[in-house]
Enzyme design. Structure first.
Site, PDB file in Angstrom:
ATOM      1  N   HIS A 167       0.847  -1.197   0.000  1.00  0.00           N
ATOM      2  CA  HIS A 167       0.000   0.000   0.000  1.00  0.00           C
ATOM      3  C   HIS A 167       0.877   1.238   0.000  1.00  0.00           C
ATOM      4  CE1 HIS A 167      -3.250   2.751   1.023  1.00  0.00           C
ATOM      5  NE2 HIS A 167      -4.062   1.784   0.646  1.00  0.00           N
ATOM      6  N   ASP A 198      -7.864  -5.064  -0.496  1.00  0.00           N
ATOM      7  CA  ASP A 198      -8.363  -5.896  -1.587  1.00  0.00           C
ATOM      8  C   ASP A 198      -8.070  -7.379  -1.404  1.00  0.00           C
ATOM      9  OD1 ASP A 198      -9.561  -3.973  -3.352  1.00  0.00           O
ATOM     10  OD2 ASP A 198      -7.554  -3.146  -3.576  1.00  0.00           O
TER      11      ASP A 198
END
Ligand code: COA
Length: 388
Positions: A260, A318
């Site tokens: 991320h 996700d």
């Protein structure tokens, strides 16, 4: 004069927002000052919609009013449903959702200047209709008639109802509801930023949300959940996880759903989704995904640390979305659409926030092309790429 270029705008503060805050160093996400760790197990998605759009968690009366409004505007204009019936059944769900959402603008009222409203009611309409588009396309592409939305169900419950015609089990409704809560907003992520850029030009809310949907599609953003599901399908069992991860990293590729830009520790949403994936595995029948997903995350961390000592990698939102939505029977290629059904609350709230204190968003670029020279007439162009 040399200009420092922050590739991908990394670390650049491009605006301010009161809607949500990401503290990447400690893995904390808040919506208007409420910690996602408190909201996920306690608040419904409708409460979050109120919090983001109106600034406060609703009292009972406010919540009822909001639910009534959401319930009353879920149905799609008939011509759009007819248009969906004529789309090739092979169309990618996100393409259909993006196109039909854009089409909603064609059926919305305009003022004397021919402009659409971009107010809180338009936001609620878009929040209400997005799941209807996703569920309608899910059925149409399976050669089934779309099911009309029910005004009395929650956003999550109605979405699942429109897929099957059955009121879902509470466990399944809660799972989608919590998923929507977790996905509702995330500061200036790429799709939200795209929505704000579009809104800053005074494009209307339908156009701005369409920009957000286009930006969400890619697999470095919302498309990653679909890609993570492909990984799960390839790996299949926990034993295959480590060899698979080694192979992917050897090829210089990425493990989708990992890493991320903002979080330097584990994405707090991943923790909730992981717990949901584990719980759902024992609730549903059919393929079980959790153990394999967990093994992939563990293997990714181990192998990456071997390759780059000191570096570590964590699951992002996700990654565990994939086993959660797969357990609920959602097809892998619809995962990004589900992301959109949650994030639409954030997108519309950001558009309203942008419009409330608008200034055109127009950054600069550092030019690194050829120096300025004279125009070359066509007869004098060499055609070998060299000027002149
Ligand atoms: N798998 C393997 N390595 C990864 C990785 C992943 N998923 N994510 C990042 N890395 C590595 C990169 O290879 C890079 O290594 P290097 O410095 O040796 O080149 C380093 O970590 C930094 O990556 P970078 O692409 O510069 O970080 P970023 O901030 O631009 O990327 C993402 C953030 C999300 C785009 C990136 O982590 C990624 O591609 N993840 C997979 C897609 C995904 O899950 N997207 C959804 C995000 S919510």
């Amino acid at each position: 004069m040399s200009t420092v270029v922050d590739r991908g705008l990394e670390g650049v503060v491009v605006g301010s927002t009161a809607l949500s805050n990401v503290e990447g160093a400690i893995g904390c996400l808040t919506y208007r000052g409420y910690d996602i760790d408190d909201l996920a197990p306690n608040a419904t998605y409708e409460e979050i919609v109120h919090l983001l759009l109106y600034g406060t968690l609703p009292n009972r009366h406010q919540l009822e009013v909001l639910k009534r409004e959401l319930g009353s505007c879920r149905a799609l204009p008939e011509p759009l449903v007819n248009a969906m019936q004529n789309v090739p059944k092979t169309a990618w769900p996100m393409e259909v959702v993006r196109t039909v959402t854009s089409g909603l603008g064609l059926f919305s009222p305009v003022n004397a200047n021919g402009e659409h409203m971009s107010d809180v009611h338009t936001a609620i309409e878009l929040i209400a209709k997005l799941p209807t588009i996703v569920a309608a396309w899910d059925r149409i592409r399976r050669e089934l008639e779309p099911i009309a939305p029910r005004p009395d169900l929650s956003q999550a419950g109605n979405f699942l109802y429109m897929r099957t015609g059955k009121v879902p089990h509470a466990v399944e409704e809660d799972a989608i509801d919590t998923y929507f809560v977790l996905l509702a907003d995330h500061s200036f992520n790429a799709s939200t930023f795209a929505a704000r850029v579009a809104a800053s030009t005074r494009a209307d809310m339908y156009a701005s949300v369409t920009a957000a949907l286009s930006t969400l599609q890619g697999d470095l953003h919302g498309g990653a959940a679909t890609a993570a599901f492909r990984t799960l399908n390839e790996v299949k069992t926990p034993q295959n996880a480590e060899p698979y991860v080694r192979q992917v990293l050897e090829r210089g590729q990425r493990i989708m759903g990992m890493g991320h830009r903002e979080y330097k520790v584990r994405d707090p949403r991943a923790r909730h989704l992981e717990a949901m994936a584990k719980a759902l595995d024992s609730h549903v029948e059919g393929e079980r995904w959790y153990e394999t997903a967990h093994a992939i995350e563990e293997a990714s961390r181990k192998v990456l640390q071997e390759k780059k000592p000191g570096n570590t990698i964590y699951a992002n939102v996700d990654f565990y979305t994939a086993p959660v939505l797969a357990d609920l029977g959602i097809p892998g290629d619809e995962f990004t659409c589900l992301f959109a059904c949650g994030r639409i609350a954030g997108w519309t709230a950001h558009i309203l926030e942008q419009l409330a204190d608008n200034r055109l968003i127009r950054p600069q670029a550092a030019y690194d092309g050829p120096p300025t020279g004279p125009y070359v007439p066509i007869e004098q162009r060499s055609g070998n790429g060299v000027r002149g």
